[in-house]
Scaffold this active site. Structure first.
Site, PDB file in Angstrom:
ATOM      1  CG  HIS A 317       7.838  37.988 -35.123  1.00  0.00           C
ATOM      2  ND1 HIS A 317       7.627  37.693 -33.798  1.00  0.00           N
ATOM      3  CD2 HIS A 317       8.467  39.183 -35.162  1.00  0.00           C
ATOM      4  CE1 HIS A 317       8.102  38.685 -33.068  1.00  0.00           C
ATOM      5  NE2 HIS A 317       8.621  39.598 -33.868  1.00  0.00           N
ATOM      6  CG  ASP A 375      12.211  44.595 -39.802  1.00  0.00           C
ATOM      7  OD1 ASP A 375      12.279  45.763 -39.422  1.00  0.00           O
ATOM      8  OD2 ASP A 375      12.526  43.628 -39.091  1.00  0.00           O
TER       9      ASP A 375
HETATM   10  N1  CMC Z   1      11.941  32.531 -45.079  1.00  0.00           N
HETATM   11  C1  CMC Z   1      11.917  31.180 -45.274  1.00  0.00           C
HETATM   12  N2  CMC Z   1      11.741  30.294 -44.293  1.00  0.00           N
HETATM   13  C2  CMC Z   1      11.582  30.779 -43.056  1.00  0.00           C
HETATM   14  C3  CMC Z   1      11.613  32.148 -42.777  1.00  0.00           C
HETATM   15  C4  CMC Z   1      11.802  33.040 -43.844  1.00  0.00           C
HETATM   16  N3  CMC Z   1      11.838  34.371 -43.636  1.00  0.00           N
HETATM   17  N4  CMC Z   1      11.457  32.352 -41.442  1.00  0.00           N
HETATM   18  C5  CMC Z   1      11.329  31.129 -40.899  1.00  0.00           C
HETATM   19  N5  CMC Z   1      11.407  30.176 -41.864  1.00  0.00           N
HETATM   20  C6  CMC Z   1      11.255  28.727 -41.678  1.00  0.00           C
HETATM   21  C7  CMC Z   1      12.517  28.117 -41.079  1.00  0.00           C
HETATM   22  O1  CMC Z   1      13.391  27.666 -42.078  1.00  0.00           O
HETATM   23  C8  CMC Z   1      11.924  26.983 -40.282  1.00  0.00           C
HETATM   24  O2  CMC Z   1      11.580  25.944 -41.145  1.00  0.00           O
HETATM   25  P1  CMC Z   1      11.698  24.397 -40.669  1.00  0.00           P
HETATM   26  O3  CMC Z   1      10.713  24.245 -39.555  1.00  0.00           O
HETATM   27  O4  CMC Z   1      11.365  23.595 -41.879  1.00  0.00           O
HETATM   28  O5  CMC Z   1      13.121  24.229 -40.215  1.00  0.00           O
HETATM   29  C9  CMC Z   1      10.612  27.550 -39.733  1.00  0.00           C
HETATM   30  O6  CMC Z   1      10.230  28.539 -40.701  1.00  0.00           O
HETATM   31  C10 CMC Z   1      10.750  28.229 -38.364  1.00  0.00           C
HETATM   32  O7  CMC Z   1      11.796  29.186 -38.430  1.00  0.00           O
HETATM   33  P2  CMC Z   1      12.834  29.438 -37.273  1.00  0.00           P
HETATM   34  O8  CMC Z   1      14.055  30.091 -37.836  1.00  0.00           O
HETATM   35  O9  CMC Z   1      13.037  28.186 -36.482  1.00  0.00           O
HETATM   36  O10 CMC Z   1      12.007  30.455 -36.402  1.00  0.00           O
HETATM   37  P3  CMC Z   1      12.554  31.486 -35.346  1.00  0.00           P
HETATM   38  O11 CMC Z   1      11.409  31.843 -34.497  1.00  0.00           O
HETATM   39  O12 CMC Z   1      13.776  30.971 -34.678  1.00  0.00           O
HETATM   40  O13 CMC Z   1      13.025  32.743 -36.260  1.00  0.00           O
HETATM   41  C11 CMC Z   1      13.006  34.779 -37.457  1.00  0.00           C
HETATM   42  C12 CMC Z   1      12.288  33.890 -36.421  1.00  0.00           C
HETATM   43  C13 CMC Z   1      12.361  36.161 -37.459  1.00  0.00           C
HETATM   44  C14 CMC Z   1      14.478  34.947 -37.059  1.00  0.00           C
HETATM   45  C15 CMC Z   1      12.886  34.125 -38.853  1.00  0.00           C
HETATM   46  O14 CMC Z   1      11.530  34.029 -39.221  1.00  0.00           O
HETATM   47  C16 CMC Z   1      13.688  34.883 -39.929  1.00  0.00           C
HETATM   48  O15 CMC Z   1      14.886  34.640 -40.070  1.00  0.00           O
HETATM   49  N6  CMC Z   1      13.021  35.820 -40.682  1.00  0.00           N
HETATM   50  C17 CMC Z   1      13.725  36.630 -41.643  1.00  0.00           C
HETATM   51  C18 CMC Z   1      14.419  37.788 -40.944  1.00  0.00           C
HETATM   52  C19 CMC Z   1      13.454  38.852 -40.449  1.00  0.00           C
HETATM   53  O16 CMC Z   1      12.553  39.271 -41.162  1.00  0.00           O
HETATM   54  N7  CMC Z   1      13.671  39.322 -39.211  1.00  0.00           N
HETATM   55  C20 CMC Z   1      12.859  40.368 -38.595  1.00  0.00           C
HETATM   56  C21 CMC Z   1      12.044  39.857 -37.458  1.00  0.00           C
HETATM   57  S1  CMC Z   1      10.751  40.976 -36.929  1.00  0.00           S
HETATM   58  C22 CMC Z   1      11.503  42.426 -36.387  1.00  0.00           C
HETATM   59  C23 CMC Z   1      12.606  42.238 -35.413  1.00  0.00           C
HETATM   60  O17 CMC Z   1      12.619  41.351 -34.590  1.00  0.00           O
HETATM   61  O18 CMC Z   1      13.482  43.059 -35.457  1.00  0.00           O
END
Ligand code: CMC
Length: 440
Positions: A317, A375
């Site tokens: 998140h 989720d």
């Molecule tokens: N699985 C594997 N690696 C992950 C994941 C994951 N679910 N989430 C983040 N990472 C890694 C990402 O690859 C990155 O690694 P590095 O620093 O080595 O490049 C690091 O963690 C930070 O991730 P980010 O994508 O830069 O973080 P963000 O804040 O931009 O993204 C997120 C947040 C929710 C989009 C992301 O964690 C994600 O894609 N999660 C899976 C989808 C999900 O469950 N979404 C629901 C969010 S909560 C409810 C809502 O908002 O609706």
């Protein structure tokens, strides 16, 4: 209605040394909210220094002042109007929480009855909307139907489109909350080829929704208490989450003074993506794909592999760097609901719990502070309640309508609000001479 008030609480001095130019100092106001980090007000920066701030993804940018929801991502805290999410989820009806989000206080008995009455008497949708839905292919995703049908409400309810009229704003808010369950259930019935079920005024909000989802004209349908309680909790846990992507979309769309139905249609579109509300559907797909506890290590490895686009859905998140408090409530609920509906051995729940256990011990997830989010467990409960997987994000949209409406109302009443208009750093070609087609 209370609008977030920013109190000046200091100044920040920014020293700019750009290229060979003489260093320049700019003094910027700092504001403090009631909780959370203070903010440096950069609105005057371009005027004073001729530079923009650059923050794609809004990692360090506050876009508004708001008195609705507080999140402390490090501590895993979520509060609405000062009340902990756990207390609200354990003790309130969803409509009480809607009232709290919209008006700032929990309703007393009389206020609650009046509010619930108003909502109940707006649950029917214009009969013409039946024909609108019939234009969709039967296999249309419910989110496509919701985006279209919610935005189309602006074509039907002309007496609640004037955003500068408080009474019309209130009417639009009530209509949105009242009609979302009806439209969501209609999207479901349409996909099954079953007749739409009209709302029933003798049922409470969640029971009425379940009735519209599962009743048929052929026989009596009794709403289960377990299902109604679980649904109530799910709706509360998804009701608002401050300036997330879909809420920011609603605010940005509204900043041009567009009508509320169109703006909430925009919010639903944004919620659909798998990085946001679409993750609840993606989690179930993922658990199905994993199939067996023994396959978990392979999927954990894929999630860690930067060459593989796979991510653990329902994990991570932007704001929470600790356990999402909503996921904590849902994890407990999963056990309760499954037991109450007689599902004693859910393979998906087993896989989910083991996946969580392994991930939370893995250095990759620990280092990046990736925890289960809202989720991760919600789909398992929806499945136990016989909600089809394609409708999970629609249910999220239905619940989040409370937050969208509350945030929209707050924004319209905020004298500081201006049309949202981000700037950019231009990285394209500098000026060049036009080349006629024959010479290209
Ligand atoms: N699985 C594997 N690696 C992950 C994941 C994951 N679910 N989430 C983040 N990472 C890694 C990402 O690859 C990155 O690694 P590095 O620093 O080595 O490049 C690091 O963690 C930070 O991730 P980010 O994508 O830069 O973080 P963000 O804040 O931009 O993204 C997120 C947040 C929710 C989009 C992301 O964690 C994600 O894609 N999660 C899976 C989808 C999900 O469950 N979404 C629901 C969010 S909560 C409810 C809502 O908002 O609706």
């Amino acid at each position: 209605m209370a609008v977030g008030k920013m109190e000046g609480c200091g100044k920040a001095t920014l020293k700019l040394e750009i290229g060979g130019a003489a260093p320049k100092e700019v003094e910027l106001p700092v504001y403090c909210g009631t909780e959370g980090p203070s903010v440096v007000d950069v609105r005057g920066l371009y005027r004073e220094a001729g530079v923009f701030t650059h923050d794609p993804g809004f990692f360090s940018t506050s876009s508004c002042a708001s008195a609705i929801t507080f999140i402390d991502g490090e501590e895993g805290i979520l509060r609405h109007r000062g009340y902990d999410i756990q207390d609200l989820a354990d003790n309130c009806t969803y409509l009480e929480v809607c009232y709290l989000l919209m008006y700032g206080e929990l309703p007393n008995e009389k206020e609650y009855q009046e509010f619930a009455h108003k909502i109940t008497y707006h649950t029917m949708v214009h009969e013409q909307i039946n024909f609108l839905l019939r234009g969709f292919p039967r296999r249309a995703h419910p989110m496509a139907i919701l985006v279209g049908s919610v935005a189309s409400l602006s074509a039907f309810y002309h007496d609640s489109l004037d955003i500068f009229d408080e009474k019309q704003r209130d009417l639009a808010s009530i209509r949105m909350l009242a009609k979302m369950p009806t439209l969501t259930a209609m999207a479901h019935k349409y996909s099954l080829g079953q007749p739409f079920v009209y709302p029933r005024n003798d049922l409470d909000y969640t029971s009425n929704f379940l009735h519209m989802m599962f009743a048929t004209p052929c026989e009596e349908y009794k709403v289960s208490d377990v299902a109604a309680r679980a649904m109530n909790k799910l709706l509360i846990l998804h009701a608002d989450h401050e300036q997330n992507a879909s809420t920011s979309t609603v605010r940005l769309a509204s900043s041009s003074q567009a009508n509320p139905f169109a703006c909430i249609g925009a919010g639903i579109s944004c919620l659909w993506g798998p990085a946001h509300g679409g993750a609840n559907e993606a989690v179930i797909d993922m658990l199905e794909e994993i199939g067996d506890v023994s396959n978990i290590p392979e999927f954990i490895n894929r999630a860690k592999d930067k060459e593989d686009p796979f991510r653990l859905m329902g994990f991570g998140h932007r704001v929470y760097k600790n356990y999402d408090p909503r996921a904590a409530v849902l994890k407990l609920s999963c056990d309760e609901v499954l037991e109450e509906v007689g599902v004693t051995n859910s393979p998906k729940l087993q896989i989910a719990k083991e996946l969580e256990r392994i991930a939370l011990e893995d250095e990759y997830f620990v280092e990046r502070k990736l925890f289960p989010n809202v989720d991760f467990y919600s789909g398992i409960i929806y499945e136990a309640l016989h909600i089809p997987v394609e409708l999970y994000t629609g249910l999220f949209a239905m619940a989040r309508t409370a937050g969208w409406v509350a945030q929209w109302r707050e924004m319209i009443s905020d004298p500081e609000q201006k049309i949202g208009r981000p700037r950019q750093i231009y990285t394209g070609e500098p000026r060049r001479d036009f080349v006629p087609m024959k010479k290209r």
